[in-house]
Design an enzyme around this catalytic site. Structure first.
Site, PDB file in Angstrom:
ATOM      1  N   ILE A 156      40.212  53.465  39.654  1.00 62.09           N
ATOM      2  CA  ILE A 156      39.796  53.058  38.307  1.00 62.09           C
ATOM      3  C   ILE A 156      38.658  53.946  37.811  1.00 62.09           C
ATOM      4  CG2 ILE A 156      38.828  51.184  36.923  1.00 62.09           C
ATOM      5  CD1 ILE A 156      40.218  49.244  38.928  1.00 62.09           C
ATOM      6  N   ASP A 175      29.523  57.058  44.960  1.00 63.92           N
ATOM      7  CA  ASP A 175      30.522  56.442  45.837  1.00 63.92           C
ATOM      8  C   ASP A 175      30.176  56.831  47.266  1.00 63.92           C
ATOM      9  OD1 ASP A 175      33.713  55.374  45.240  1.00 63.92           O
ATOM     10  OD2 ASP A 175      33.172  55.952  47.271  1.00 63.92           O
ATOM     11  N   ALA A 235      34.544  44.890  38.214  1.00 68.69           N
ATOM     12  CA  ALA A 235      34.614  44.874  39.673  1.00 68.69           C
ATOM     13  C   ALA A 235      34.935  43.457  40.124  1.00 68.69           C
ATOM     14  CB  ALA A 235      33.284  45.364  40.244  1.00 68.69           C
ATOM     15  N   ASP A 260      34.273  41.582  32.565  1.00 67.75           N
ATOM     16  CA  ASP A 260      35.581  40.946  32.674  1.00 67.75           C
ATOM     17  C   ASP A 260      35.634  39.986  33.859  1.00 67.75           C
ATOM     18  OD1 ASP A 260      38.333  40.659  31.852  1.00 67.75           O
ATOM     19  OD2 ASP A 260      38.952  41.983  33.486  1.00 67.75           O
ATOM     20  N   GLU A 265      34.850  31.518  38.218  1.00 64.95           N
ATOM     21  CA  GLU A 265      36.015  31.710  37.349  1.00 64.95           C
ATOM     22  C   GLU A 265      36.953  30.523  37.518  1.00 64.95           C
ATOM     23  OE1 GLU A 265      37.825  35.555  37.948  1.00 64.95           O
ATOM     24  OE2 GLU A 265      35.989  36.641  37.442  1.00 64.95           O
ATOM     25  N   HIS A 285      38.767  37.950  32.968  1.00 68.35           N
ATOM     26  CA  HIS A 285      39.408  38.668  34.079  1.00 68.35           C
ATOM     27  C   HIS A 285      40.784  39.174  33.630  1.00 68.35           C
ATOM     28  CE1 HIS A 285      39.121  38.974  38.722  1.00 68.35           C
ATOM     29  NE2 HIS A 285      39.790  39.991  38.239  1.00 68.35           N
ATOM     30  N   GLY A 287      41.422  42.522  32.469  1.00 66.48           N
ATOM     31  CA  GLY A 287      41.515  43.973  32.365  1.00 66.48           C
ATOM     32  C   GLY A 287      42.837  44.575  32.765  1.00 66.48           C
ATOM     33  N   ALA A 288      43.512  43.968  33.721  1.00 68.20           N
ATOM     34  CA  ALA A 288      44.766  44.540  34.224  1.00 68.20           C
ATOM     35  C   ALA A 288      45.999  43.973  33.539  1.00 68.20           C
ATOM     36  CB  ALA A 288      44.868  44.293  35.728  1.00 68.20           C
TER      37      ALA A 288
END
Length: 319
Positions: A156, A175, A235, A260, A265, A285, A287-288
Site C-alpha cells: 500500500i 520501514d 493501518a 479509516d 469498531e 474501515h 478503504g478496500a
C-alpha cells in the site's frame, strides 16, 4: 460427502460472483453470512462444528473458535490484516491460513490519497458550511512542494508513493525492511522514524499491527512533529494512541487526523471521542471496499480454498 465451506465475509456472493461460482462448481456445501456485518464469536461457534474451510473476514478466529471446528483445514482471509486470526493456534492445529496480500493495495492507496486531500483542503468543513448557506473561503496549503511521510513501505505504501509522483512533493518513507529499488523508482527518500516524524507535513500510517507498532503514534512521538501536521491512517486502530491523538488535535499540535480505522469498531462518538472533533475525518474501515478489489479478493480466496482442499499449496500462505 461434499466439503462444507463457511463464507463468513458478508455479501460475498453479491460482490464476488466469480469466486462464489468457483466454489459452487466444486460441489462444496456453502454456508453464507447473510448479516451486513461480521459474525460475533457467539454467532460463529454454532456454525463451524463440521466445516472444512472458511473464507474469513474480521470475525474472531481465536483458540476457542478453532477448538469448535475440528475439521477445519484452511482459513482464507478476505483481506490482508491477520490480527483477527490466532496464527499460533492455527499452526498448532495444522490449519492453513492465507490472505490477500497486495490485492487491495491500489484501492486502499486511493482512499489514503482521498483522505489526505480532503484534510488538506478541509473539504468536510467546506461542504458543511456551504450546505448550511454559509458562503465562505477557507485557506489551505497545497500538496505540491510539501513533504509527505509514509510509515510502512509495503504494497500500500508503495502505491501511495507511486500516486504521489504526480503531486511534485517530497516523499519520505520509513520501514524496517526498506525496498530501496521501489523507493528509487518513485523518488522516495528512506529515513529514520524520528526524521520522518519531524520533517513531514503529512504522515501516512500504513504499518501492520505488530507488538512493535502498537501505539507507535503516542504522546512522545507526537512531540516530534511539526505543529499542524496532518495524519492519515489506514493501518489498524491500535497503531495510534487515540487519547494522545485527541490531546494533540485539541492543542493544535496535529492539524487534522483522517482515519479509516479505530481501536473500537464499529466506532461511535461514545467509544471513540475522536469522532466528536471537527478536525477529524472518519470513515468506516472502508478503504478496500472497491468493486474491483472485492471481486479480486473473492477469486483469490476461492482459489486458495480449492487449492488447499485439493492438496495444492495455496498462494499467499501465512501459516
Amino acid at each position: 460427502m461434499a466439503k462444507r465451506v463457511l463464507i463468513a465475509k458478508p455479501a460475498y456472493k453479491k460482490f464476488s460472483p466469480k469466486g462464489y461460482k468457483m466454489l459452487e462448481e466444486k460441489g462444496y456445501e456453502l454456508v453464507t453470512n447473510d448479516l451486513d456485518r461480521d459474525f460475533y464469536l457467539e454467532e460463529l461457534l454454532p456454525l463451524i462444528g463440521d466445516i472444512d474451510a472458511c473464507i474469513a473476514n474480521c470475525e474472531p478466529w481465536n483458540e476457542e473458535a478453532m477448538n469448535a471446528a475440528p475439521n477445519l483445514k484452511v482459513l482464507a482471509r478476505y483481506g490482508t490484516g491477520m490480527n483477527s486470526v490466532d496464527t499460533e493456534a492455527a499452526k498448532k492445529r495444522g490449519i492453513i491460513v492465507t490472505n490477500c496480500q497486495g490485492v487491495n493495495a491500489n484501492a486502499v492507496a486511493e482512499h489514503v490519497l482521498a483522505m489526505m486531500l480532503a484534510a488538506r483542503r478541509e473539504l468536510p468543513r467546506l461542504n458543511a458550511m456551504t450546505k448550511e448557506g454559509l458562503w465562505k473561503n477557507l485557506n489551505f496549503h497545497e500538496v505540491t512542494g510539501s513533504t509527505v511521510g509514509i510509515l510502512g513501505f509495503g504494497a500500500i505504501g508503495q502505491w501511495v508513493a507511486k500516486k504521489l509522483t504526480g503531486f511534485d512533493c517530497h516523499v519520505l518513507a520509513y520501514d524496517v525492511m526498506p525496498n530501496k529499488e521501489v523507493a528509487a523508482k518513485y523518488g522516495v527518500e528512506f529515513t529514520s522514524f524520528e526524521d520522518l516524524m519531524s520533517r513531514s507535513d503529512t504522515i501516512c500510517i500504513l504499518v501492520p499491527l505488530l507488538p512493535s507498532t502498537e501505539n507507535m503514534i503516542n504522546r512522545e512521538t507526537l512531540k516530534l512533529t511539526k505543529p499542524g501536521v496532518i495524519f492519515v491512517t489506514d493501518a489498524r486502530g491500535e497503531v495510534v494512541d487515540e487519547e494522545a491523538m485527541y490531546e494533540a488535535l485539541t492543542s493544535g499540535q496535529v492539524g487534522y487526523f483522517a482515519s479509516d480505522v479505530f481501536v473500537h469498531e464499529p466506532a461511535t462518538p461514545e467509544n471513540t471521542p475522536l469522532l466528536t472533533l471537527p478536525n477529524v475525518i472518519a470513515t468506516s474501515h472502508n478503504g478496500a471496499e472497491s468493486y474491483e478489489n472485492l471481486e479480486n479478493c473473492g477469486v483469490m480466496t476461492a482459489q486458495q480454498i480449492i487449492d488447499a482442499l485439493e492438496g495444492r499449496e495455496p498462494v499467499n500462505r501465512r501459516v
